[in-house]
Write a protein that holds these residues in place. Sequence first.
Motif, PDB file in Angstrom:
ATOM      1  N   MET A  80       0.831  -1.205   0.000  1.00 14.44           N
ATOM      2  CA  MET A  80       0.000   0.000   0.000  1.00 14.44           C
ATOM      3  C   MET A  80       0.869   1.261   0.000  1.00 14.44           C
ATOM      4  N   ILE A 111      -7.617   6.048   0.553  1.00 16.95           N
ATOM      5  CA  ILE A 111      -8.433   5.298  -0.405  1.00 16.95           C
ATOM      6  C   ILE A 111      -9.850   5.151   0.139  1.00 16.95           C
ATOM      7  N   GLN A 112     -10.789   4.840  -0.732  1.00 16.47           N
ATOM      8  CA  GLN A 112     -12.160   4.557  -0.329  1.00 16.47           C
ATOM      9  C   GLN A 112     -12.385   3.058  -0.493  1.00 16.47           C
ATOM     10  N   LEU A 113     -12.512   2.359   0.615  1.00 15.67           N
ATOM     11  CA  LEU A 113     -12.622   0.904   0.574  1.00 15.67           C
ATOM     12  C   LEU A 113     -14.083   0.513   0.325  1.00 15.67           C
ATOM     13  N   SER A 114     -14.473   0.482  -0.948  1.00 15.19           N
ATOM     14  CA  SER A 114     -15.838   0.134  -1.313  1.00 15.19           C
ATOM     15  C   SER A 114     -16.025  -1.375  -1.344  1.00 15.19           C
ATOM     16  N   ALA A 153     -14.154  -3.724  -3.735  1.00 13.66           N
ATOM     17  CA  ALA A 153     -12.728  -4.002  -3.513  1.00 13.66           C
ATOM     18  C   ALA A 153     -12.524  -5.220  -2.616  1.00 13.66           C
ATOM     19  N   LYS A 180      -5.789   0.180  -3.023  1.00  8.81           N
ATOM     20  CA  LYS A 180      -7.164  -0.190  -2.672  1.00  8.81           C
ATOM     21  C   LYS A 180      -7.386  -1.691  -2.818  1.00  8.81           C
ATOM     22  N   LYS A 181      -6.898  -2.269  -3.891  1.00  6.36           N
ATOM     23  CA  LYS A 181      -7.048  -3.706  -4.111  1.00  6.36           C
ATOM     24  C   LYS A 181      -6.296  -4.507  -3.043  1.00  6.36           C
ATOM     25  N   ASP A 193      -2.147   4.125   6.281  1.00  5.96           N
ATOM     26  CA  ASP A 193      -3.109   5.115   5.795  1.00  5.96           C
ATOM     27  C   ASP A 193      -2.817   6.501   6.359  1.00  5.96           C
ATOM     28  N   LYS A 220      -5.111   2.888  -6.936  1.00 10.59           N
ATOM     29  CA  LYS A 220      -5.967   1.741  -7.249  1.00 10.59           C
ATOM     30  C   LYS A 220      -5.342   0.436  -6.755  1.00 10.59           C
TER      31      LYS A 220
END
Length: 466
Positions: free
Chosen positions: A80, A224-227, A230, A93-94, A164, A90
């Motif tokens: 990360m 990141i936005q952990l949707s 993901a 995030k993955k 983060d 990206k």
Amino acid sequence: MKQNSFLETESLSTLMRKYSVPCVISLLTGALYNIVDQIFIANASYLGSYGNAANTVVFPLTVVALAIAVMLGDGCSTLMSISLGAGKAKDAKKAVGSAVVTTILSSLILTALYLIASDQLITFFGARVNDQTYALAKEYFFWITVGIPFYMFGQGLNPVIRADGNPKYAMAATLAGAFTNIILDPIMIYGLHWGMMGAAVATVIGQIVTAALTVRYLMHMKTIQLSRDALHVYSETMRRYVPLGMTSLLSQVSVVASMAAVNAMVSKYSQLDPVFSDPSLTQIPMAVIGIVMKFFQIVISAVVGTAAGCAPIAAYNTGAGRNDRARDLFTLLLKTETLIGLAALAVTELLPGQLIGLFGAGNESVYYTEFAMKAFRIYLSMIVLACVNKASFIYLQALGKAMLSTVISMIREVVFGVAFPIILPVFFGLNGILYSMPLADLITFVISVCAIVYIYRQLDSPAAAA
């Protein structure tokens, strides 16, 4: 625009304080989960050294869970940080999404395995030293196993929170769980008289608190936005971050291997010792070695926390091509770890009586205190070198040199950490177990010096960031 660009510009000493101090506190707090249990158990007259020995038996099995969790978490956080340093949000995030799912799945599998093979596992780690130790170990292990999914989730995703850019929250999540455990331990052990079950349940409730706070943070990350999309096991991403966390896994698993060897030899040679062959005293060496290891775990938590706090800084700067900053940070890290080791050495050599006094020495035979004082002074006599060794392993990993880090770590923990406790007691009895650790650290330090020289040469080279 790159995220966390301040890692490339801010003062290294400031960054080290910002990242390492919360990380140290987090890991120290994590180490306190087990040692706090042991202190309360030791001072409960109906548990005493039998309960301490049972705790020592179960401890390596909790380290296995931790090993898997930190492999995923440390590997993910390193990838990360490297991805963010290279401007590839990206990929970061993955990595996080994959680590979340994999941590949950692996924790459920490990829990099932532990429940199925509990008797065999605690027997392997020395529970059969006597009947009372076995009964207490079995009780404690069952309830600790129930909490493994929460434990692994909280510990595994903690490095991701630090990467983060929020090491303070990572620290707070761990502290909240530890304080919960500290509050509940005396209530359940002394008030409710629940014994080993009470100690374990208090620990599990604390782990649930940490896991809940971790989930809360992951839903509101900064970089990141952990949707939901993901949250998959990305095999290609795993192939990138698992090797980066392999040293963390092997360093913990190899500790388990060393503990297995130590516990087996302690169990065997206690029964052959002129003093401890007495059935009422046989559990004492097992209990004492466990206590000494727990103190060592506290020191190493400070060492690992300092180095792990530096890891995202080093990884980001190597990803950004700033090898000069990575080199200067390594120098600062080595100085800091040496000071930690010297402080720990002073405590173990000058205050062993006070240390063992925390663990119910007043309620035990005089042989308990005598053996404990000798164990502290001999077993941890090379703790300064151990601190430098561990820092070098972790920094290599942060620089992406996972294979080299893994090889050196395995030599220390598996080759020396297992062989010496098996071989030396043949000649020196129980004392041989005490000599095994300083000898392993001394020889490993010679290897670490070579690794340190290698790191500096790599960081002086323009191609070092590979």
